[in-house]
Scaffold this motif. Structure first.
Motif, PDB file in Angstrom:
ATOM      1  N   LYS A 169       0.827  -1.207   0.000  1.00 16.43           N
ATOM      2  CA  LYS A 169       0.000   0.000   0.000  1.00 16.43           C
ATOM      3  C   LYS A 169       0.864   1.262   0.000  1.00 16.43           C
ATOM      4  O   LYS A 169       0.547   2.249  -0.658  1.00 16.43           O
ATOM      5  CB  LYS A 169      -0.938  -0.006   1.202  1.00 16.43           C
ATOM      6  CG  LYS A 169      -2.008  -1.090   1.143  1.00 16.43           C
ATOM      7  CD  LYS A 169      -2.933  -1.019   2.334  1.00 16.43           C
ATOM      8  CE  LYS A 169      -4.023  -2.086   2.248  1.00 16.43           C
ATOM      9  NZ  LYS A 169      -4.930  -2.054   3.421  1.00 16.43           N
ATOM     10  N   LEU A 170       1.970   1.209   0.728  1.00 17.07           N
ATOM     11  CA  LEU A 170       2.860   2.369   0.750  1.00 17.07           C
ATOM     12  C   LEU A 170       3.457   2.626  -0.627  1.00 17.07           C
ATOM     13  O   LEU A 170       3.676   3.780  -1.017  1.00 17.07           O
ATOM     14  CB  LEU A 170       3.980   2.159   1.776  1.00 17.07           C
ATOM     15  CG  LEU A 170       3.569   2.172   3.248  1.00 17.07           C
ATOM     16  CD1 LEU A 170       4.768   1.933   4.147  1.00 17.07           C
ATOM     17  CD2 LEU A 170       2.880   3.484   3.615  1.00 17.07           C
ATOM     18  N   ALA A 230       1.028   4.644  -2.539  1.00 17.75           N
ATOM     19  CA  ALA A 230       1.022   6.033  -2.074  1.00 17.75           C
ATOM     20  C   ALA A 230       2.203   6.796  -2.657  1.00 17.75           C
ATOM     21  O   ALA A 230       2.071   7.941  -3.114  1.00 17.75           O
ATOM     22  CB  ALA A 230       1.071   6.069  -0.548  1.00 17.75           C
ATOM     23  N   LEU A 237       1.708   9.987  -5.284  1.00 16.53           N
ATOM     24  CA  LEU A 237       1.919  11.307  -4.691  1.00 16.53           C
ATOM     25  C   LEU A 237       3.326  11.863  -4.879  1.00 16.53           C
ATOM     26  O   LEU A 237       3.539  13.067  -4.680  1.00 16.53           O
ATOM     27  CB  LEU A 237       1.601  11.250  -3.193  1.00 16.53           C
ATOM     28  CG  LEU A 237       0.128  11.059  -2.828  1.00 16.53           C
ATOM     29  CD1 LEU A 237      -0.018  10.766  -1.337  1.00 16.53           C
ATOM     30  CD2 LEU A 237      -0.673  12.306  -3.197  1.00 16.53           C
ATOM     31  N   PRO A 277       4.957  11.280   0.542  1.00 16.94           N
ATOM     32  CA  PRO A 277       3.724  10.522   0.304  1.00 16.94           C
ATOM     33  C   PRO A 277       3.310   9.645   1.473  1.00 16.94           C
ATOM     34  O   PRO A 277       2.122   9.506   1.763  1.00 16.94           O
ATOM     35  CB  PRO A 277       4.084   9.671  -0.922  1.00 16.94           C
ATOM     36  CG  PRO A 277       5.133  10.450  -1.628  1.00 16.94           C
ATOM     37  CD  PRO A 277       5.933  11.097  -0.545  1.00 16.94           C
ATOM     38  N   THR A 319      -0.148  10.173   3.387  1.00 18.51           N
ATOM     39  CA  THR A 319      -1.101   9.061   3.468  1.00 18.51           C
ATOM     40  C   THR A 319      -1.501   8.788   4.911  1.00 18.51           C
ATOM     41  O   THR A 319      -2.683   8.564   5.208  1.00 18.51           O
ATOM     42  CB  THR A 319      -0.481   7.797   2.852  1.00 18.51           C
ATOM     43  OG1 THR A 319      -0.124   8.059   1.493  1.00 18.51           O
ATOM     44  CG2 THR A 319      -1.465   6.641   2.895  1.00 18.51           C
ATOM     45  N   ARG A 320      -0.512   8.800   5.800  1.00 21.79           N
ATOM     46  CA  ARG A 320      -0.813   8.584   7.224  1.00 21.79           C
ATOM     47  C   ARG A 320      -1.729   9.678   7.751  1.00 21.79           C
ATOM     48  O   ARG A 320      -2.674   9.417   8.511  1.00 21.79           O
ATOM     49  CB  ARG A 320       0.492   8.556   8.019  1.00 21.79           C
ATOM     50  CG  ARG A 320       1.432   7.417   7.668  1.00 21.79           C
ATOM     51  CD  ARG A 320       0.879   6.094   8.086  1.00 21.79           C
ATOM     52  NE  ARG A 320       1.858   5.031   7.957  1.00 21.79           N
ATOM     53  CZ  ARG A 320       1.603   3.742   8.112  1.00 21.79           C
ATOM     54  NH1 ARG A 320       0.360   3.367   8.406  1.00 21.79           N
ATOM     55  NH2 ARG A 320       2.538   2.848   7.961  1.00 21.79           N
ATOM     56  N   GLY A 328      -3.794  11.607   5.997  1.00 22.96           N
ATOM     57  CA  GLY A 328      -5.118  11.451   5.407  1.00 22.96           C
ATOM     58  C   GLY A 328      -5.903  10.329   6.050  1.00 22.96           C
ATOM     59  O   GLY A 328      -7.111  10.460   6.303  1.00 22.96           O
ATOM     60  N   SER A 329      -5.216   9.219   6.347  1.00 21.01           N
ATOM     61  CA  SER A 329      -5.884   8.089   6.999  1.00 21.01           C
ATOM     62  C   SER A 329      -6.350   8.466   8.401  1.00 21.01           C
ATOM     63  O   SER A 329      -7.467   8.115   8.806  1.00 21.01           O
ATOM     64  CB  SER A 329      -4.925   6.896   7.063  1.00 21.01           C
ATOM     65  OG  SER A 329      -5.521   5.807   7.726  1.00 21.01           O
TER      66      SER A 329
END
Length: 324
Positions: free
Chosen positions: A265-266, A269, A273, A300, A304-305, A307-308
C-alpha cells in the motif's frame, strides 16, 4: 493466490526506483554514474511493475472479477488525472487534446492508462481463445511480438530521422501488455504446478546479478556510443524481459515476514503522490538528489498517514453523532 509479502516488498523497491528516476530527470542530475544505474537497472522498474500487475491480475481474473477491476482502476485513474489537472492541463489548447492526453495518460499516470489497456487485451485473448493451452500460446506469442515491435519503433525514433512521439511505443500495447502477460503466465504456472519448478533462491539471485551486469554493460555501450543523454536506444528485449522475470522469481523465493505486507500500500502512495512532492521540492529550491529522494519517499507516506488519520477521525465523529 494469497497476498505475498515478497511481492509487496518488490512493489516498494520498484516505487523507490520510480522516485529516483523522476528525481534525476526533474532535478537534471545527469552524470555518468546516474546514467549507468538509470539506463542499466532503474529502467526496468516500470516494466517490472507491469509484470507484477499481470501476476496479481491472474487471481482477479480467476475469481471472475475482471470487469469490477477495470471499473475501479478506470475510476481511480480519472480521479488522479483530476488531482494532477493543474499540472498537466496547462497549455492544452482544446478538448480534443485533453481527451488525447487522457487516452495515453498524462505525466506518470500513463502507467495506469497503459495497464487498463493491457488488461483489456489480456481479457480479449482469454475470451476469444477458449482452450487454456492455446490461450497461453497466444498470450506469449503476442507478448513477444509486440515487445519486439515496440523496440523496433523506439529504434526507428532513436536511430533514424523519423521523429516518433514517445507515446507511440511507450504505451499499453508495446510495454505494459508484454510484461503483464509474462506476469499473468507466471502466476498461472505457479497455480498449476506449484513453485517447485523454479530454481532456488541462490541460483536465481546469482542469475539476477549476471543479468544486472549485462544490463550495466549495455548501458555502458550506449554511453560510449551516444553520449550522456536522458534519451537512450531501445533495450535488448530478451535481456530486459529476462531481468524482470528473474527479479520477480528471486523475490518470490524469499520467505519474508507478514509484517511487510503494508509495503504494498505504501508503494502505491509513493507512486501516486511523489510527483506532487517533487514539484513542491523544486519550487522551494530543494534540488539535491538526496533531498528529492527523501522527500519523494517520506512525503507521500506522511501524507497518506495524515489522510488516513483524518478519515478515521471523521468516521468516528459521524458514528458518535449517529449514536447520540
Amino acid at each position: 493466490m494469497t497476498r505475498l509479502p515478497s511481492i509487496d516488498a518488490l512493489k516498494f523497491l520498484l516505487a523507490l526506483g520510480v522516485v529516483w528516476a523522476h528525481s534525476v530527470l526533474m532535478g537534471q542530475h545527469y552524470s555518468t554514474a546516474n546514467y549507468l544505474v538509470g539506463q542499466g537497472l532503474v529502467r526496468a522498474t516500470v516494466p517490472t511493475f507491469a509484470l507484477v500487475s499481470g501476476f496479481l491480475f491472474h487471481a482477479t481474473c480467476r475469481r471472475g472479477r475482471t470487469m469490477p477491476w477495470l471499473m475501479i482502476m478506470t475510476g481511480a485513474y480519472l480521479v488522479w488525472c483530476l488531482i494532477y489537472a493543474p499540472v498537466w492541463l496547462v497549455g492544452e489548447p482544446d478538448v480534443l487534446h485533453v481527451l488525447g492526453r487522457l487516452v495515453v495518460g498524462p505525466l506518470h499516470l500513463w502507467y495506469m492508462a497503459a495497464l487498463i489497456l493491457a488488461v483489456l487485451m489480456i481479457a480479449a485473448v482469454l475470451r476469444l481463445v477458449p482452450d487454456p493451452l492455446a490461450q497461453r500460446r497466444w498470450l506469449l506469442g503476442s507478448a513477444l511480438g509486440l515487445a519486439l515491435t515496440g523496440a523496433t519503433l523506439q529504434g526507428i525514433d532513436f536511430f533514424t530521422p523519423v521523429d516518433l512521439s514517445l507515446n507511440v511505443y511507450r504505451n499499453g500495447i508495446f510495454v505494459e501488455y508484454p510484461y503483464a502477460v509474462l506476469g499473468f503466465l507466471l502466476a498461472g504456472k505457479i497455480e498449476r504446478e506449484g513453485s517447485d519448478w523454479m530454481p532456488g533462491a541462490l541460483p536465481l539471485w546469482l542469475m539476477l546479478g549476471f543479468l544486472a551486469a549485462l544490463r550495466l554493460g549495455e548501458a555502458w555501450l550506449s554511453l560510449r556510443a551516444f553520449g550522456l543523454s536522458p534519451a537512450a536506444p531501445p533495450e535488448f528485449p530478451p535481456l530486459a524481459m529476462a531481468f524482470s522475470v528473474t527479479l520477480m522469481m528471486a523475490m518470490l523465493r524469499l520467505d519474508l515476514p507478514g509484517w511487510l505486507r503494508p509495503l504494498g500500500k505504501l508503494s502505491m502512495a509513493i507512486y501516486f503522490l511523489h510527483y506532487l512532492v517533487l514539484l513542491g521540492a523544486l519550487s522551494l529550491g530543494l534540488t539535491s538528489l538526496g533531498t528529492m529522494m527523501a522527500l519523494g519517499v517520506a512525503g507521500p507516506i506522511l501524507l497518506t498517514r495524515l489522510g488516513s488519520a483524518i478519515w478515521h477521525e471523521v468516521k468516528r465523529h459521524v458514528r458518535q453523532r449517529q449514536e447520540t
